[in-house]
Write an enzyme that holds these catalytic residues in place. Structure first.
Site, PDB file in Angstrom:
ATOM      1  N   LYS A  81     136.622  70.635  78.556  1.00 29.77           N
ATOM      2  CA  LYS A  81     137.504  70.904  79.703  1.00 29.77           C
ATOM      3  C   LYS A  81     137.946  69.586  80.329  1.00 29.77           C
ATOM      4  O   LYS A  81     137.136  68.662  80.497  1.00 29.77           O
ATOM      5  CB  LYS A  81     136.759  71.767  80.720  1.00 29.77           C
ATOM      6  CG  LYS A  81     137.597  72.192  81.924  1.00 29.77           C
ATOM      7  CD  LYS A  81     136.775  73.057  82.866  1.00 29.77           C
ATOM      8  CE  LYS A  81     137.584  73.491  84.079  1.00 29.77           C
ATOM      9  NZ  LYS A  81     136.795  74.342  85.003  1.00 29.77           N
ATOM     10  N   SER A 157     138.498  78.727  86.192  1.00 34.64           N
ATOM     11  CA  SER A 157     139.330  77.580  85.898  1.00 34.64           C
ATOM     12  C   SER A 157     139.128  77.012  84.495  1.00 34.64           C
ATOM     13  O   SER A 157     139.881  76.140  84.060  1.00 34.64           O
ATOM     14  CB  SER A 157     139.054  76.477  86.926  1.00 34.64           C
ATOM     15  OG  SER A 157     137.717  76.016  86.851  1.00 34.64           O
ATOM     16  N   SER A 181     134.183  80.105  87.379  1.00 33.84           N
ATOM     17  CA  SER A 181     135.147  79.481  86.466  1.00 33.84           C
ATOM     18  C   SER A 181     134.716  79.392  85.010  1.00 33.84           C
ATOM     19  O   SER A 181     135.537  79.110  84.144  1.00 33.84           O
ATOM     20  CB  SER A 181     135.501  78.076  86.968  1.00 33.84           C
ATOM     21  OG  SER A 181     136.284  78.155  88.127  1.00 33.84           O
TER      22      SER A 181
END
Length: 472
Positions: A81, A157, A181
């Site tokens: 990420k 997220s 997330s």
């Protein structure tokens, strides 16, 4: 390109590297080709650098040739990420406000652990700006779509990481979770996602979201989740919140089953409206766990919705993240992030400390609850994926994302481990996830129960239609 390779878990890949049935270079190229083929539909990756990934895979391949592989993940591809520092690639966090050069040459705690185990970084995955919301879109990279239906959201997220795993673009991915997330995209994308106990996985640099923020694994199977935890939980002196290392082998504890465990099954926490198809899928999962020998009791944990307190803590973190940015930089940011941050900046110290008090009370309540119940079982989310490019579903009564994630954010305030495991599909073919929550630092038990369920009711052979590739 081989669908068999794309469908392999990290555990399987590692075994095939050892017996020389596959090479890390072959696998890396296969996954990079898959990214080229399918990610135009989903936008899970914001950075792909074939040359660097293949060069690292070539080094791993040489170690296998020489009979000296090193580390639990030697040669295994991992999607990272784009909030984790990677020394060879910039970390933009989906923001025009980040100077790419300022992030180079630096390594985060999780990426340092992965590097010690000789992972092959396959690329950086898309995040909303600064990881601020439960869907994935940002001013730099655009919108990330659901792998099962690109008209729907992947969640966030860590939406890019969820897409990467679901579509076979990486067997393992890194995510962060300050309000759901990891678990939100895990549920929407049909994969496994673990939010470890706060402090169990070292996380550096510190998040502006403070003790709400956790780093953890996103995988296709619970077994791979445990494997990744064996790496990520290694010590890193830079995280001063990290708890002392207990040297737990999460894989070794995985197969003990759930017989004799007491599991509290709460379909709605006592106050959440849940989609009927989601409710039915999780009820069936509760039945499966009971058949496996757990004592499953329908009971709510007995707290009221901590949404207001969570909002003060979370949006206070957002305000903290942009506190030093002037008008020019704010003008190029996600306007909704700026809006919630500026509103939170007007909170008083007593408002904030009141939210801290409420989170401490919730921690105590859940600590007491787990004196009686080993685990809490809930849906991960009360709904399945909705239209992409939106923060909330159409015709939703609120404009902000936490209102549709009521099962995830309470356990960021408590710091407990929580895993999302796929448990079914709705009538549109969209995934549904169950959530298992354990007492703080009982991550191994959460993984063990998730593994037992996944072994009894596997959905691991079902992949999105986009996954399928044409054999050359």
């Amino acid at each position: 390109m081989s669908n068999d390779i794309l469908a392999m878990t990290a555990t399987q890949l590692r075994a095939h590297f050892v017996d020389r049935q596959l090479s890390p270079v072959e696998v890396a190229n296969c996954l990079l080709d898959q990214i080229e083929r399918v990610d135009g539909h989903t936008n899970g990756f914001c950075l792909v650098d074939r040359e660097t990934s293949v060069a690292l895979a070539r080094k791993a391949e040489q170690r296998y040739v020489e009979g000296c592989p090193s580390g639990l993940l030697d040669g295994v591809p991992v999607a990272v990420k784009d909030v984790f520092l990677t020394p060879m690639w910039p970390t933009l966090k989906g923001s025009h406000t980040v100077d790419p050069q300022s992030t180079l040459g630096k390594t985060g705690a999780c990426t340092a652990a992965l590097a010690r185990h000789n992972y092959v970084p396959i690329g950086k995955t898309t995040t909303p700006e600064l990881g601020w919301k439960g869907v994935t879109d940002n001013p730099v990279d655009g919108v990330t779509n659901n792998p099962w239906n690109p008209d729907k959201t992947a969640g966030g997220s860590s939406g890019g990481s969820g897409v990467a795993v679901a579509l076979g673009m990486a067997p393992l991915a890194l995510g962060t979770d300050a309000g759901g997330s990891i678990r939100i995209p895990a549920s929407f994308c049909g994969i496994v996602g673990l939010k470890p106990s706060f402090g169990e996985v070292p996380h550096w640099p510190s998040s502006p979201f403070g003790t709400l923020a956790h780093a953890g694994p996103m995988t296709w199977t619970v077994e791979d989740c445990a494997l990744m935890m064996n790496v990520l939980a290694e010590p890193d002196y830079r995280d001063t919140h990290a708890v002392p290392r207990r040297n737990i082998d999460y894989l070794a504890e995985l197969r003990s089953g759930v017989k004799g465990l007491k599991i509290a099954y709460s379909p709605n926490l006592g106050y959440v409206d849940v989609d009927s198809e989601v409710e039915a899928a999780v009820a069936e999962a509760a039945r499966v766990l009971a058949e496996l020998g757990a004592e499953v009791v329908r009971v709510d944990p007995g707290f009221s919705d901590p949404l207001a307190a969570f909002g003060h803590l979370f949006y206070g973190g957002a305000a903290n993240a942009i506190r030093d940015l002037g008008p020019k930089k704010r003008a190029v940011m996600d306007p909704e992030l700026v809006k919630v941050s500026e509103k939170a900046a007007r909170l008083s110290m007593l408002d904030y400390m009141g939210a801290v008090n409420e989170s401490m009370a919730l921690r105590e309540r859940m600590a007491t609850f787990h004196q009686k119940y080993d685990l809490l079982l809930t849906p991960t989310l009360p709904l399945t994926a909705f239209k992409t490019g939106r923060e909330v579903p159409e015709d939703w009564p609120s404009t902000r994302w936490p209102t549709w994630t009521p099962f995830t954010y309470p356990f960021n305030t408590t710091g407990q481990p929580a895993i999302s495991v796929p448990c079914g599909f709705d009538s549109q073919g969209l995934p549904i996830g169950l959530q298992l929550v354990g007492a703080r630092f009982n991550d191994a038990l959460v993984l063990r129960a998730g593994y037992a369920y996944q072994q009894a009711a596997p959905l691991t052979d079902r992949r999105p239609a986009l996954f399928t590739t044409v054999e050359e």
